[in-house]
Design a protein around this motif. Structure first.
Motif, PDB file in Angstrom:
ATOM      1  N   VAL A  21       2.950  -4.426  -4.928  1.00 62.13           N
ATOM      2  CA  VAL A  21       2.432  -5.604  -5.636  1.00 62.13           C
ATOM      3  C   VAL A  21       1.762  -5.123  -6.912  1.00 62.13           C
ATOM      4  CG1 VAL A  21       1.973  -7.047  -3.588  1.00 62.13           C
ATOM      5  CG2 VAL A  21       0.209  -5.490  -4.420  1.00 62.13           C
ATOM      6  N   THR A  22       1.622  -6.022  -7.869  1.00 60.10           N
ATOM      7  CA  THR A  22       0.925  -5.645  -9.101  1.00 60.10           C
ATOM      8  C   THR A  22      -0.577  -5.876  -8.901  1.00 60.10           C
ATOM      9  OG1 THR A  22       1.025  -7.870  -9.986  1.00 60.10           O
ATOM     10  CG2 THR A  22       2.888  -6.407 -10.498  1.00 60.10           C
ATOM     11  N   PRO A  23      -1.389  -5.156  -9.651  1.00 60.25           N
ATOM     12  CA  PRO A  23      -2.847  -5.381  -9.558  1.00 60.25           C
ATOM     13  C   PRO A  23      -3.206  -6.846  -9.833  1.00 60.25           C
ATOM     14  CG  PRO A  23      -2.413  -3.367 -10.758  1.00 60.25           C
ATOM     15  CD  PRO A  23      -1.080  -4.021 -10.534  1.00 60.25           C
ATOM     16  N   ASP A  24      -2.478  -7.473 -10.785  1.00 65.31           N
ATOM     17  CA  ASP A  24      -2.796  -8.863 -11.122  1.00 65.31           C
ATOM     18  C   ASP A  24      -2.518  -9.820  -9.969  1.00 65.31           C
ATOM     19  OD1 ASP A  24      -3.648  -8.133 -13.534  1.00 65.31           O
ATOM     20  OD2 ASP A  24      -1.853  -8.740 -14.644  1.00 65.31           O
TER      21      ASP A  24
END
Lengths: 497, 82
Positions: A21-24
């Motif tokens: 997953v992306t940090p955002d």
């Protein structure tokens, strides 16, 4: 096996890089707050007060045992409540209602930070903070329940936040907005830095000293037991502020300004009533103003300066309200005491002399009001509360939900504005300002006056009390039933009884 | 028609809601407001009702003065001449 000092840095901060997953998406701005900053910056987040889970459990267990020992001992005395002054018992009812579910809401705020705080060390500290707050919800619930068989008004310990009582509406507005609806950054500034650093010392240190003077060992122990937790998790706010202030100093200042005012209003009422009106005179060491001067004006001002922040823009307004506001609300609440769940009292001539000495610039303006109320009691038999009671509908601030009691007896500060075709009233220019900064946040507030005007709440007092969850057994009365030895009832006024 | 007004009495500690009829003269609105605050404020004749700092003529009605719902009115006592 690792020693404590080697284990703690590993366990309190355990980060990893996301691979799928992306940090955002793991920390969306809506849930995690702004400024987002880079992960490397959050990695430097450091709480001054570090503890491991094992240490935490051991410490809390000791605190629980100490409190429980006092509770068991005092509960063996069936006359525990009767031995306390009835005014102080009223202060207990006020606190026991306000505290527990607010603390429960704070647990939820902390849990949000335990998930969405961007530093793992912050998340760990918040998890312990959430456990603290659950404990703070449970203690007053348990102690209030202990009192219930002796006095039905203690039922409000649990019932308060579930009612449509006007104080509960105001308290829910604050707790919902500060504890349940904030992202972790705003929550941390609002709760840990402003509410807990600036104000809770008034309760947990100032008021516990008063409880000691009064001889209420259990309430004193409750407050000191909670205070040690507050002192630890309040440090979370300092660490968050330390990290984010340089990135968005204007927003940090705006958050401090907003939450200082909102917190001040509630503490002014709850702690101000208790220290200046509900503590028996012989046990008062300092006035509410003196406690605020020490813990808020001096110490919190110093905290603000240490973070490069200014005092809120309305500081002069705050200082004036320190002289007036809780006196304005108390006199109003006394005259509408049946709308609350605790009893109130007319300050005696000796208490008024003390208040004049402590508030020389403002209290003389309240003398005619108390003289008028006392005169009404002189013409009424003891126990006839409604002969000395307001009947008109009162008005409430569209932002804070409290009564329109800002300003002075000579000039009420309330302001009426037009917003999207509807008139709204605010108790002060600060509440108006806060509304105008975020109208979408507050526009749907469903205030008591609008409920009455729309026919959702009754306009006559007795029906309104039922709507507020009150019945004769638990609505507020004069704590001494109007039997004041300094009120001389004569034959001449017997006829008007 | 009923017109709810936010009313403030000089010397009082709280804002009140006064329900006035639109054909009610200002003198009656003032009397109603003063009665509502009478537990805390002793009546001291004479007095006037103000809106935005302007004294309202006592004989004019709520409707004639255009006082809409939830307008603010202030009751002030006239100072005794020195």
């Amino acid at each position: 096996m690792l020693k404590r000092d080697a284990w703690l840095p590993l366990s309190r901060q355990l980060d990893w890089e996301f691979s799928y997953v992306t940090p955002d998406s793991a920390f969306p701005e809506l849930a995690a707050g702004v400024p987002a900053l880079g992960q490397s910056e959050w990695d430097t987040w450091e709480e001054p007060f570090k503890t491991s889970y094992t240490e935490y459990v051991e410490q809390q267990s000791r605190k629980e045992a100490a409190l429980e020992a006092v509770r068991e001992l005092l509960n063996q005395r069936k006359d525990r409540l009767e031995r306390l002054d009835p005014r102080w018992v009223s202060a207990l009812k006020l606190h026991f209602a306000i505290l527990p579910l607010a603390e429960f809401a704070a647990a939820i705020g902390n849990l949000r930070a335990a998930r969405f705080g961007r530093s793992s060390a912050w998340r760990c500290a918040s998890l312990l903070g959430a456990l603290d707050e659950l404990r703070h919800a449970q203690i007053p619930l348990a102690l209030g329940h202990d009192c219930l068989s002796r006095d039905g008004q203690f039922d409000w310990t649990h019932r308060f936040y579930h009612t449509t009582n006007w104080v509960a509406i105001a308290a829910r507005r604050l707790m919902d907005e500060m504890l349940l609806c904030c992202d972790p950054i705003e929550f941390s500034i609002a709760t840990h830095f402003v509410f807990e650093t600036a104000f809770t010392n008034l309760q947990f240190i100032g008021l516990s000293a008063v409880a000691h003077e009064v001889g209420d060992a259990l309430f004193e122990r409750l407050l000191t037991s909670i205070q040690t937790d507050e002192a630890r998790h309040a440090q979370i706010g300092h660490a968050v502020l330390e990290l984010v202030r340089d990135h968005d100093p204007e927003r940090m200042q705006a958050l401090v300004d907003k939450w200082f005012w909102r917190s001040w209003l509630v503490f002014s009422v709850v702690t101000g009533f208790t220290m200046d009106y509900l503590t028996p005179l012989e046990h008062r060491k300092k006035s509410f103003k003196e406690f605020v001067g020490e813990w808020v004006v001096e110490q919190f001002s110093a905290s603000l300066a240490s973070f490069g922040l200014k005092k809120p823009w309305y500081w002069a307004e705050f200082e004036r309200s320190l002289e007036y506001y809780h006196h304005m609300v108390y006199a109003s609440a006394y005259s509408y005491r049946s709308t609350v769940w605790f009893d109130l009292v007319v300050p005696s001539p000796a208490e008024r002399a003390w208040l004049r000495e402590k508030y020389p610039a403002s209290f003389p303006e309240f003398e005619p009001i108390w003289a008028s109320i006392s005169e009404r009691w002189r013409g009424a038999d003891p126990g006839l509360d409604f002969a000395v009671h307001g009947t008109a509908i009162v008005s409430f601030c569209n932002l804070c939900g409290l009564v329109l009691s800002h300003g002075t007896p000579s000039h009420n500060d309330a302001e009426v504005i037009e917003h999207q075709g509807r008139r709204r009233v605010f108790c002060s220019k600060v509440c108006r300002y806060l509304f105008e900064q975020e109208p979408e946040r507050y526009a749907r507030h469903h205030d008591v006056v609008m409920r009455v005007l729309r026919g959702e709440a009754p306009g006559n007092l007795l029906a309104f009390l039922c709507y507020s969850g009150l019945s004769f057994d638990d609505w507020g009365k004069d704590a001494l039933r109007g039997e004041y030895d300094w009120i001389q009832r004569t034959e001449a006024n017997a006829g008007v009884r | 028609m009923l017109v709810p007004l936010y009313g403030f009495v000089e010397g009082d500690t709280i804002g009140l809601l006064v329900l006035a009829h639109d054909d009610m003269p200002i003198s009656d609105v003032a009397k109603k407001l003063l009665t509502a605050a009478s537990l805390r404020v002793q009546r001291k004749d004479p007095y006037d009702l103000f809106r935005d700092g302007q004294r309202l003529p006592p004989d004019a009605s709520v409707a004639e003065l255009g006082l809409g719902a939830l307008a603010r009115v202030d009751l002030r006592f006239r100072k005794a001449p020195p």
